[in-house]
Design an enzyme around this catalytic site. Structure first.
Site, PDB file in Angstrom:
ATOM      1  N   ASP A   1      -1.181  -1.212   5.790  1.00 57.62           N
ATOM      2  CA  ASP A   1      -1.526  -0.607   7.322  1.00 57.62           C
ATOM      3  C   ASP A   1      -3.223  -0.367   7.743  1.00 57.62           C
ATOM      4  OD1 ASP A   1      -1.592   1.704   5.681  1.00 57.62           O
ATOM      5  OD2 ASP A   1      -1.611   2.947   7.387  1.00 57.62           O
TER       6      ASP A   1
ATOM      7  N   LYS B   1     -17.384  16.733   0.270  1.00 58.81           N
ATOM      8  CA  LYS B   1     -15.885  16.582   0.012  1.00 58.81           C
ATOM      9  C   LYS B   1     -15.533  15.065  -0.493  1.00 58.81           C
ATOM     10  CE  LYS B   1     -13.808  15.816   4.362  1.00 58.81           C
ATOM     11  NZ  LYS B   1     -13.107  16.278   5.654  1.00 58.81           N
TER      12      LYS B   1
ATOM     13  N   ASP C   1       0.905  -1.305   0.027  1.00 59.15           N
ATOM     14  CA  ASP C   1       0.044   0.135   0.189  1.00 59.15           C
ATOM     15  C   ASP C   1       0.885   1.334   0.071  1.00 59.15           C
ATOM     16  OD1 ASP C   1      -2.268   1.666   0.377  1.00 59.15           O
ATOM     17  OD2 ASP C   1      -1.803   1.785   2.401  1.00 59.15           O
ATOM     18  N   LYS C   2       0.236   2.581  -0.278  1.00 66.83           N
ATOM     19  CA  LYS C   2       1.095   3.672  -0.188  1.00 66.83           C
ATOM     20  C   LYS C   2       0.917   4.515   1.159  1.00 66.83           C
ATOM     21  CE  LYS C   2      -0.191   7.363  -2.384  1.00 66.83           C
ATOM     22  NZ  LYS C   2       0.136   8.487  -1.440  1.00 66.83           N
ATOM     23  N   THR C   3      -0.313   4.952   1.250  1.00 65.20           N
ATOM     24  CA  THR C   3      -0.424   5.770   2.302  1.00 65.20           C
ATOM     25  C   THR C   3      -0.376   4.803   3.493  1.00 65.20           C
ATOM     26  OG1 THR C   3      -2.114   6.870   0.874  1.00 65.20           O
ATOM     27  CG2 THR C   3      -2.083   7.287   3.291  1.00 65.20           C
TER      28      THR C   3
ATOM     29  N   ASP D   1      -5.042   6.150  -4.407  1.00 61.54           N
ATOM     30  CA  ASP D   1      -4.865   7.540  -4.946  1.00 61.54           C
ATOM     31  C   ASP D   1      -5.045   7.824  -6.278  1.00 61.54           C
ATOM     32  OD1 ASP D   1      -4.580   8.716  -2.492  1.00 61.54           O
ATOM     33  OD2 ASP D   1      -2.467   8.734  -2.352  1.00 61.54           O
TER      34      ASP D   1
END
Length: 1128
Positions: free
Chosen positions: A797, A571, A407-409, A684
């Site tokens: 995570d 949003k 994963d990235k974030t 993302d």
């Protein structure tokens, strides 16, 4: 009692209805045909066994293992027919293995029972018969009203009825459930929130209808019907009304709630599910080798049986004068006799299957897993977190990884957000000294001035300050200063001391940014939200919250403004907002969002919608109808959300920076050098993902980036894949990178899987963006099930990474800021991504080398053990005479040869850890299960046969007719010859074998500790001491005294000592020559590194164990050598 028995036996029927009806305070209706539903009690049972079922259940589980079951069959055969060895030879090792495993599992289960009793016996307070009664947690029933005080955990799943606050809200933390430490607000319905005393609750007439228990922590569908003055009032219930067992009450004095899910039906207990069993490649190889050895065993038994009957065709051997047959033996069936002989040979050779292999492997994995937790290099000091092992079954798999999916974030990045830029009404702004400054301008306005703040800018900041789920925590001030700002205190707390808590770091960063600029979120009390706009307080009434979900990728709040109008702020991701916007600077905002993404910023788009009274009435009706539905509530809510979140007015966009974690670039580069392909799977947008991939070294600037984006049809996707495949072949570029989005991936996996795989395999790095959680798991499964069957590892995570973590061969959870769901569902957990390099390159390397050698060595030493027994049959007319004494047969694997290999498998280090980390390419030497390949397996097996032939024929040749070998010429009498000849020969073979197989392991050992020396030389010494003791005493409980004085007589012969030394040298000398020859003429990368590490590195742990003066001396030598290397 009957129900308890049915529950224990598993016969209790499941719930018949899809919903359950709960009468608050168990006030059941007095009229009508009411049939009470049956619910579970509130006992938590995490244990596996009871005192009644431990023995049968544990035995059943252990005998499901093929080796245990095989030895059980052998043991039963020995009991039923006349076999050459005692049943003890099979029964005792089997009993030892079963007992050790049962004790280990029983102790672990006893600890679980102890923990359960502590939880179930905790004191709680419930409302019964008009008073507050203390009872034990296990006695709570569904429908009971439970009182929970501040900082206590909830003993059951409760629907909140009231709290000490007037609005009936309370704050909780769910850290023990999902790791989120932020405060969450939960609500009671208005009709029950007024019941704040025991007497009021006792008179409450209410019925809760809700779904049957399910494991999803964030899903709850129900409604409560309250009867007031004869009128029934129905209110919807959702996750915000449910207090989960295990959560803790915070910032609230006390609450009352009605128990809806108890015991093993609570959501926390339903999440105690067993993960699917993962099996390592080593375990699969081990099972394959067992089958091959089973084939060798059957072949030897069949061959021996056939040769026996071939030999007995001669009259003189069929019934010799010294062994006349009985009448029953002459008349017995030849077929039965053949089967009986075959089974007897099977028993004689059965030790070629190593029964203690499984228990040794289990002990090695269990004890070896502690080294990961003890490794200080994997300890993160800032968060005080060390690496943890959730399953030890996959330790060696860490050394076989070929693909890493990350994963990235929060995994590659810190998940600590900082507001950087925003776009409002088509104009870009950045924050400078707490002010919004348009692009190209400097901060020259006076502090506190709002002269340059336009209506669009104010509306945008209000949207950011109001559209969120952030909670506030206040610190009590010591005193109130007279004459201070009248708005500096809210509800008695200082706004200067407030702190924001949010489940999403993005939301917290945005709310804090709005506060710095001048629009401060002050409080949220029930349905009233208060903000301060440059010192002026404004109160909004919160009408509805449209919660965020991964499908819509947006959230909304509907508010009533101070002027009385209704407005919705929304949003979310630009792909979830822009298609529904009908006004605003859409093109400019889209351009700005792309610019933010190229800088690696996380983007959100903000919009609003004004409602007329008629429109809001329809919105309110649809939402209430959807939220009170008991069936298909989610679908109806999605329909309502889609109806409401349209015709939006675009306000702007935000750009938040999530900085990279420490040493991410170095870690990815090390994995690449180790031959591991790294794939980044993120939700993302593609510009943000590409920017982060470039900054973290996943993509190189010189890499040819290929794109598979925004494909709309199968044909379009297939054509693009073919173009990419052609480009890879035609472009003379060493490395390619691929970027693919979620929509295109779905098309590629649907019809063009092979073509997609071909493109991916030719790319050094792959980036998948806009990925849904299930898509991540599908990508992992795609690679995992490809023809090459590579070993995959997934690291993440958050909760959205759980499916990917569970799908991969090895799952790694990062202890990040998105909760503990990934950690709870992982096989291993680490605090930072950078620790992955040492986990794989060092620990994975060591674990694989150790267990691969352990498995091969076990088969080798058992071939050495049984082959002389097979050869001996050629010299005893296949009479099934055993070569070894039954005690030696029993103790060979249990005592004489077990400890050296166990200690080796715990401490062996082929190369120093620092060298493994500095030279990641060494990881390639052990890839693809190379040390357990068929070629290596064949080498160890043939080596075992060769050594066994040397043991047997060496002893036979050196023994020959030399009577002095039988005891210095003292055994020339026929009676003594018969007594000692057979057992002396067998003992000589056994002695040579024990010493040789132990020294063979010593030759394989590179990293010697005091423990290796102790068990290696101690095992040989123990064998000699035991044999002297065993053969030096007449044991009254033994039927025969075959071994009496045999070992003493053997060792008293110089010829015997000469034979032992010659045979051992004959076996091991070729090994030594081979090692020296290959090490100097054809050294492998690992052997070169061994020489390098021997020259340079002395382990930190080794130095730490030395006396201080010697440690300083060794460190001084290292520094001197390093200085010499540097200067030369």
């Amino acid at each position: 009692m009957l129900r308890w028995i049915r529950q224990q036996l598993g016969f209790d029927p499941p719930h018949q209805s899809e919903t359950r009806t709960i009468y608050v305070a168990n006030r059941f209706p007095q009229h009508g045909h009411y049939i009470p539903q049956r619910f579970a009690d509130n006992r938590i049972i995490s244990s596996k066994y009871t005192i009644w079922n431990f023995v049968p259940k544990n035995l059943f589980e252990q005998f499901r293992r093929i080796a245990n079951f095989y030895f059980l069959i052998i043991f039963l055969v020995q009991l039923m027919i006349d076999t050459p060895t005692s049943p003890v030879t099979s029964g005792l090792p089997l009993f030892f293995v079963i007992t050790v495993t049962a004790i280990k599992q029983g102790y672990e289960d006893w600890l679980r029972h102890k923990a359960d009793n502590e939880v179930n016996g905790a004191p709680v307070y419930v409302v019964r018969s008009g008073s507050l009664v203390q009872t034990r947690s296990k006695n709570i029933r569904v429908g009971d009203i439970v009182r929970v005080a501040k900082d206590e955990t909830f003993p059951v799943d409760l629907v909140l009825l009231s709290s000490d606050r007037p609005d009936g809200t309370c704050h909780i933390t769910t850290a023990s459930l999902d790791g989120e430490t932020n405060l969450k607000t939960h609500y009671s319905v208005a009709e029950t929130s007024v019941c704040q005393s025991v007497s009021q609750l006792e008179s409450l007439q209410a019925v809760v209808e809700c779904q049957q228990p399910e494991a999803d922590l964030y899903r709850f569908v129900g409604r409560i019907t309250v009867t007031l003055l004869g009128e029934e009032i129905v209110r919807p219930l959702g996750p915000e009304n449910l207090l989960l067992r295990g959560a803790r009450l915070k910032n609230t004095k006390e609450i009352f709630g009605v128990a809806v899910y108890t015991g093993m039906e609570s959501k926390m207990a339903l999440n105690y599910k067993c993960k699917s069993q993962k099996r390592s490649a080593v375990e699969k190889s081990m099972n394959s080798f067992l089958i091959i050895y089973l084939g060798i065993l059957l072949s030897e038994a069949i061959l021996s049986t056939i040769l026996k009957y071939a030999w007995q065709n001669e009259e003189k051997w069929n019934e010799p004068f010294y062994n006349q047959k009985t009448e029953q033996e002459r008349n017995s069936s030849p077929i039965l006799k053949f089967i009986s002989d075959f089974l007897a040979f099977l028993v004689l050779y059965n030790f070629i299957i190593p029964i203690s292999l499984y228990v040794t492997v289990e002990m090695q994995k269990f004890l070896g897993s502690f080294f990961i937790g003890w490794d200080l290099d994997l300890y993160h000091e800032e968060s005080d977190q060390k690496a943890q092992v959730n399953t030890s079954d996959l330790n060696e798999e860490l050394g076989q990884v070929e693909y890493v999916f990350t994963d990235k974030t929060g995994t590659l990045t810190e998940n600590e957000m900082q507001f950087r830029e925003c776009s409002i009404n088509g104009t870009k702004y950045r924050e400078v000294n707490g002010k919004l400054v348009p692009e190209g301008l400097t901060d020259d306005s006076p502090d506190g001035s709002t002269a340059h703040m336009t209506g669009e800018e104010l509306l945008f900041l209000k949207a950011v300050a109001l559209c969120h789920t952030v909670q506030i925590s206040y610190d009590q001030p010591d005193c109130t200063v007279p004459g201070s700002d009248p708005f500096s205190h809210v509800n008695g707390f200082s706004a200067n001391h407030m702190e924001y808590y949010a489940s999403s770091p993005d939301e917290k960063a945005l709310v804090e940014a709005a506060k710095r600029i001048g629009v401060t979120f002050i409080s949220s009390n029930g349905d009233v939200v208060e903000i301060k706009t440059f010192g002026k307080a404004e109160k909004f009434k919160l009408l509805h919250v449209l919660e965020f979900d991964p499908n819509r990728r947006r959230m909304s709040v509907i508010l009533q403004t101070p002027s009385g109008g209704q407005i919705m702020f929304t949003k979310g991701a630009e792909s979830a907002i822009l298609p529904f916007a009908t006004s605003g600077e859409m093109e400019k905002t889209r351009l700005h969002v792309d610019e933010f993404a190229l800088k690696g910023l996380r983007t959100l788009v903000v919009a609003c919608r004004h409602f007329s009274p008629e429109q809001y009435t329809e919105v309110d009706r649809r939402l209430n109808a959807a939220r009170t539905a008991l069936q298909q509530r989610e679908d109806k809510l999605q329909e309502a959300f889609t109806f409401i979140e349209r015709d939006l007015e675009l306000l702007g966009a935000t750009g938040v920076e999530d900085k990279l974690q420490d040493k991410v670039q170095e870690t990815i580069e090390a994995l690449r050098l180790a031959g591991i392909k790294v794939w980044v799977l993120t939700g993302d947008k593609h510009e943000t993902a590409v920017s982060v991939s470039l900054s973290c070294g996943h993509f190189h600037r010189t890499m040819n980036i290929l794109e598979l984006l925004q494909q709309r049809s199968d044909n379009e996707c297939a054509e693009q894949l073919r173009r990419l495949a052609r480009r890879i072949k035609e472009d003379h570029v060493i490395q390619h990178g691929l970027v693919v989005d979620g929509a295109s991936l779905s098309l590629a996996l649907r019809e063009h899987e092979k073509l997609f795989m071909e493109v991916c395999k030719n790319c050094s790095a792959v980036l998948c963006c806009r990925m849904a959680p299930l898509q991540k798991a599908k990508v992992v499964r795609l690679i995992k099930t490809s023809p090459e069957k590579p070993i995959t590892l997934a690291v993440g995570d958050g909760a959205n990474d759980v499916s990917m973590i569970q799908e991969a061969h090895v799952g790694i959870g990062i202890m990040g800021k998105e909760g503990r769901q990934a950690v709870r569902n992982s096989d291993y957990a680490i605090a930072r991504f950078k620790f992955l390099a040492k986990l794989l390159l060092v620990h994975g390397h060591f674990y694989y080398i150790r267990i691969a050698t352990l498995v091969q060595y076990f088969f080798y030493k058992n071939v050495c053990f049984i082959t002389p027994q097979f050869l001996y049959q050629f010299f005893c007319l296949f009479s099934q005479q055993t070569l070894y004494d039954s005690v030696y047969l029993t103790l060979y694997n249990i005592c004489f040869t077990s400890l050296p290999i166990l200690v080796y498998s715990l401490f062996e280090q082929l190369v120093h850890p620092h060298v493994l980390q500095s030279k990641p390419a060494l990881y390639r030497d052990i890839s693809r299960n190379s040390m357990l390949s068929f070629r290596t397996f064949l080498y160890w097996t043939l080596l075992g046969f060769c050594h066994a032939f040397v043991f047997f024929f060496g002893s036979y040749i050196l023994m020959g007719e030399d009577t002095t070998l039988m005891g210095n010429g003292q055994i020339l009498r026929a009676s003594r010859q018969l007594m000692f000849g057979n057992w002396t020969f067998g003992t000589l073979v056994f002695t040579v074998m024990v010493i040789t197989v132990t020294l063979k392991l010593a030759l394989e050992t590179h990293f010697w500790t005091w423990m290796n020396h102790f068990v290696t030389w101690g095992s040989i010494a123990f064998y000699f001491i035991f044999s002297l003791f065993y053969g030096g005493i007449i044991w009254p409980f033994l039927h025969t005294q075959d071994m009496y004085f045999v070992f003493v007589q053997l060792l008293s012969s110089g010829s015997a000592w000469f034979a032992i030394i010659i045979i051992i040298i004959t076996c091991l000398f070729p090994d030594v020559v081979k090692k020296v020859f290959f090490r100097h003429l054809q050294p492998t990368n690992t052997q070169k590194s061994q020489m390098y590490s021997n020259r340079v590195a002395i382990g930190d742990d080794f130095i730490a164990l030395q006396p201080l003066s010697r440690a300083k001396s060794q460190l001084g030598k290292i520094r001197a050598w390093l200085w010499y290397e540097h200067t030369s």
